[in-house]
Design a protein around this motif. Structure first.
Motif, PDB file in Angstrom:
ATOM      1  N   HIS A 140      41.221  39.548  48.980  1.00  0.00           N
ATOM      2  CA  HIS A 140      41.077  38.251  49.663  1.00  0.00           C
ATOM      3  C   HIS A 140      42.398  37.602  49.998  1.00  0.00           C
ATOM      4  CE1 HIS A 140      36.753  37.926  49.510  1.00  0.00           C
ATOM      5  NE2 HIS A 140      36.761  38.269  48.208  1.00  0.00           N
ATOM      6  N   ASP A 141      43.473  37.909  49.319  1.00  0.00           N
ATOM      7  CA  ASP A 141      44.749  37.231  49.597  1.00  0.00           C
ATOM      8  C   ASP A 141      45.257  37.464  51.020  1.00  0.00           C
ATOM      9  OD1 ASP A 141      44.793  36.034  47.212  1.00  0.00           O
ATOM     10  OD2 ASP A 141      46.194  37.426  46.257  1.00  0.00           O
ATOM     11  N   PRO A 142      45.219  38.668  51.599  1.00  0.00           N
ATOM     12  CA  PRO A 142      45.702  38.836  52.989  1.00  0.00           C
ATOM     13  C   PRO A 142      44.845  38.083  53.998  1.00  0.00           C
ATOM     14  CG  PRO A 142      45.642  40.949  51.854  1.00  0.00           C
ATOM     15  CD  PRO A 142      44.950  39.986  50.995  1.00  0.00           C
ATOM     16  N   GLN A 172      36.297  43.754  33.789  1.00  0.00           N
ATOM     17  CA  GLN A 172      36.145  42.530  34.587  1.00  0.00           C
ATOM     18  C   GLN A 172      37.486  42.068  35.150  1.00  0.00           C
ATOM     19  OE1 GLN A 172      34.178  39.643  32.152  1.00  0.00           O
ATOM     20  NE2 GLN A 172      32.161  40.658  32.286  1.00  0.00           N
ATOM     21  N   ASP A 173      38.535  42.138  34.320  1.00  0.00           N
ATOM     22  CA  ASP A 173      39.861  41.743  34.810  1.00  0.00           C
ATOM     23  C   ASP A 173      40.311  42.648  35.955  1.00  0.00           C
ATOM     24  OD1 ASP A 173      39.864  39.776  32.924  1.00  0.00           O
ATOM     25  OD2 ASP A 173      41.106  40.892  31.482  1.00  0.00           O
ATOM     26  N   GLU A 174      40.054  43.934  35.857  1.00  0.00           N
ATOM     27  CA  GLU A 174      40.420  44.844  36.942  1.00  0.00           C
ATOM     28  C   GLU A 174      39.637  44.539  38.218  1.00  0.00           C
ATOM     29  OE1 GLU A 174      39.832  48.714  35.484  1.00  0.00           O
ATOM     30  OE2 GLU A 174      41.618  48.741  34.183  1.00  0.00           O
ATOM     31  N   ASP A 175      38.338  44.224  38.089  1.00  0.00           N
ATOM     32  CA  ASP A 175      37.528  43.870  39.270  1.00  0.00           C
ATOM     33  C   ASP A 175      38.032  42.588  39.917  1.00  0.00           C
ATOM     34  OD1 ASP A 175      36.038  46.080  38.799  1.00  0.00           O
ATOM     35  OD2 ASP A 175      34.406  45.024  37.762  1.00  0.00           O
ATOM     36  N   GLU A 176      38.351  41.586  39.067  1.00  0.00           N
ATOM     37  CA  GLU A 176      38.879  40.338  39.629  1.00  0.00           C
ATOM     38  C   GLU A 176      40.211  40.564  40.318  1.00  0.00           C
ATOM     39  OE1 GLU A 176      39.067  37.547  36.514  1.00  0.00           O
ATOM     40  OE2 GLU A 176      36.882  37.335  36.289  1.00  0.00           O
ATOM     41  N   LEU A 177      41.048  41.430  39.753  1.00  0.00           N
ATOM     42  CA  LEU A 177      42.336  41.721  40.379  1.00  0.00           C
ATOM     43  C   LEU A 177      42.144  42.412  41.725  1.00  0.00           C
ATOM     44  CD1 LEU A 177      45.402  41.658  40.113  1.00  0.00           C
ATOM     45  CD2 LEU A 177      45.270  43.844  38.918  1.00  0.00           C
ATOM     46  N   ARG A 178      41.192  43.333  41.799  1.00  0.00           N
ATOM     47  CA  ARG A 178      40.920  43.986  43.084  1.00  0.00           C
ATOM     48  C   ARG A 178      40.413  42.984  44.110  1.00  0.00           C
ATOM     49  NH1 ARG A 178      38.157  47.821  39.730  1.00  0.00           N
ATOM     50  NH2 ARG A 178      39.444  49.662  39.267  1.00  0.00           N
TER      51      ARG A 178
END
Length: 348
Positions: free
Chosen positions: A266-268, A255-261
């Motif tokens: 979304h950041d750019p 889950q942490d890896e999915d949230e990081l992806r």
């Protein structure tokens, strides 16, 4: 005067007890007994030489001649009348004893043979039971003794009296909850076992009501198996908990890896200065020109941007055509839209 008679009476009693302690040897003797084998000779004849032999082993035990002992073994002694006395008979003393008496000229006066049998004391037997399929078989345990007779008793009444080899009472003659005992005997001693009550409660036991499991006491084995089962169950629970925690940790990591992806994706898009790598038509976007921000350099003149053409809203689809709705319009590239939506700046 009375004191003298009392002392005399005590002396005579002691002498009688001493003479009774060394008795004449019978044919059957208990091991450890002291006894005397009598030399049968006429009183008017006085021998000059006496010999005693152990005829079974052909051993000279005693030789007396001319008032002196020429040879004697340690376990015997000679009486005044030439009799042979055993201090303490043993099992090895069993057998026939031959005696000979001679006068001064070597003539044989008398000879004879005496036989004795020495038996060990009978041990106290023990009754043991073997229960199988609810039936008991009793055994009279006497060790390795072979010289004993065995008698079986039920409620103090004899039920079997066989010699030597009959040490087992079969299950056909054994009744449950009845007291049994066995008696062993030889010609000089007898011993009887304690009373034993047979209780067979199914399965295998030792006849005293104590059930057996794998040859050991039933409840002890149950305790051992219960303790082992508890430890095994605890180990299984610990393994399950460790596996669940490992799975949960792996799931949280995914889950942490999915949230990081998603965050990186979304950041750019949320940054206003970021540009898309491709244009709306799929062509690579041109590089952003570098602007010199030094104070001496005048700001660059911006070209007036044409206003975005306003397009009319497409008509709604017909009401009766609900089965196949028209596709939704796709939005243009955000960069292109922002560039078209920039305010108009007149040239200076």
């Amino acid at each position: 005067m009375s004191c003298k008679y009392s002392l005399l009476f005590l002396f005579l009693c002691g002498f009688a007890a001493l003479s009774d302690s060394v008795k004449t040897c019978g044919k059957e003797l208990l091991e450890g007994t002291s006894c005397t084998i009598k030399l049968e000779i006429e009183t008017n004849k006085s021998p000059d030489e006496i010999k005693w032999f152990h005829e079974t082993s052909e051993t000279l035990i005693l030789r007396w001649k001319e008032g002196a002992i020429k040879k004697i073994v340690e376990s015997v002694s000679k009486e005044d009348d030439g009799s042979l006395t055993f201090k303490s008979v043993s099992l090895n003393d069993t057998g026939k004893y031959k005696y000979e008496a001679f006068n001064k000229d070597g003539t044989e006066i008398v000879k004879g043979v005496k036989e004795i049998k020495v038996f060990a004391k009978a041990p106290k037997p023990t009754v043991k039971a073997n229960c199988k399929n609810g039936e008991a078989t009793l055994t009279c345990d006497i060790g390795d003794r072979k010289d004993l007779n065995v008698s079986w008793y039920k409620e103090n009444e004899i039920i079997k009296n066989e010699e030597k080899s009959q040490l087992v009472l079969t299950s056909a003659k054994v009744q449950e909850n009845k007291p049994y005992s066995c008696k062993v005997s030889n010609p000089v001693s007898t011993e009887q076992s304690d009373s034993f009550t047979v209780t067979c409660t199914g399965g295998t036991s030792d006849g005293s009501g104590r059930r057996k499991l794998f040859g050991f006491d039933f409840w002890i084995m149950v305790s051992i198996l219960a303790g082992g089962g508890t430890l095994l169950l605890l180990l299984i629970c610990v393994l399950i908990i460790c596996a669940c925690r490992s799975c949960k940790k792996q799931k949280n990591l995914e889950q942490d890896e999915d949230e990081l992806r998603l965050r990186v994706f979304h950041d750019p898009a949320s940054n206003g200065t970021a540009r898309s790598k491709n244009t709306a038509r799929g062509q690579p976007a041109p590089p952003i020109p570098q602007v010199d921000t030094s104070p001496d350099t005048p700001p660059p003149q911006t070209q007036p941007q044409p206003k975005a053409q306003i397009r009319a809203r497409p008509p709604p689809p017909p009401e009766d055509d609900d089965e196949y709705p028209p596709p939704l319009p796709r939005p243009r590239n955000k960069q292109h839209r922002k560039r078209n939506e920039e305010p108009y700046r007149p040239m200076e």
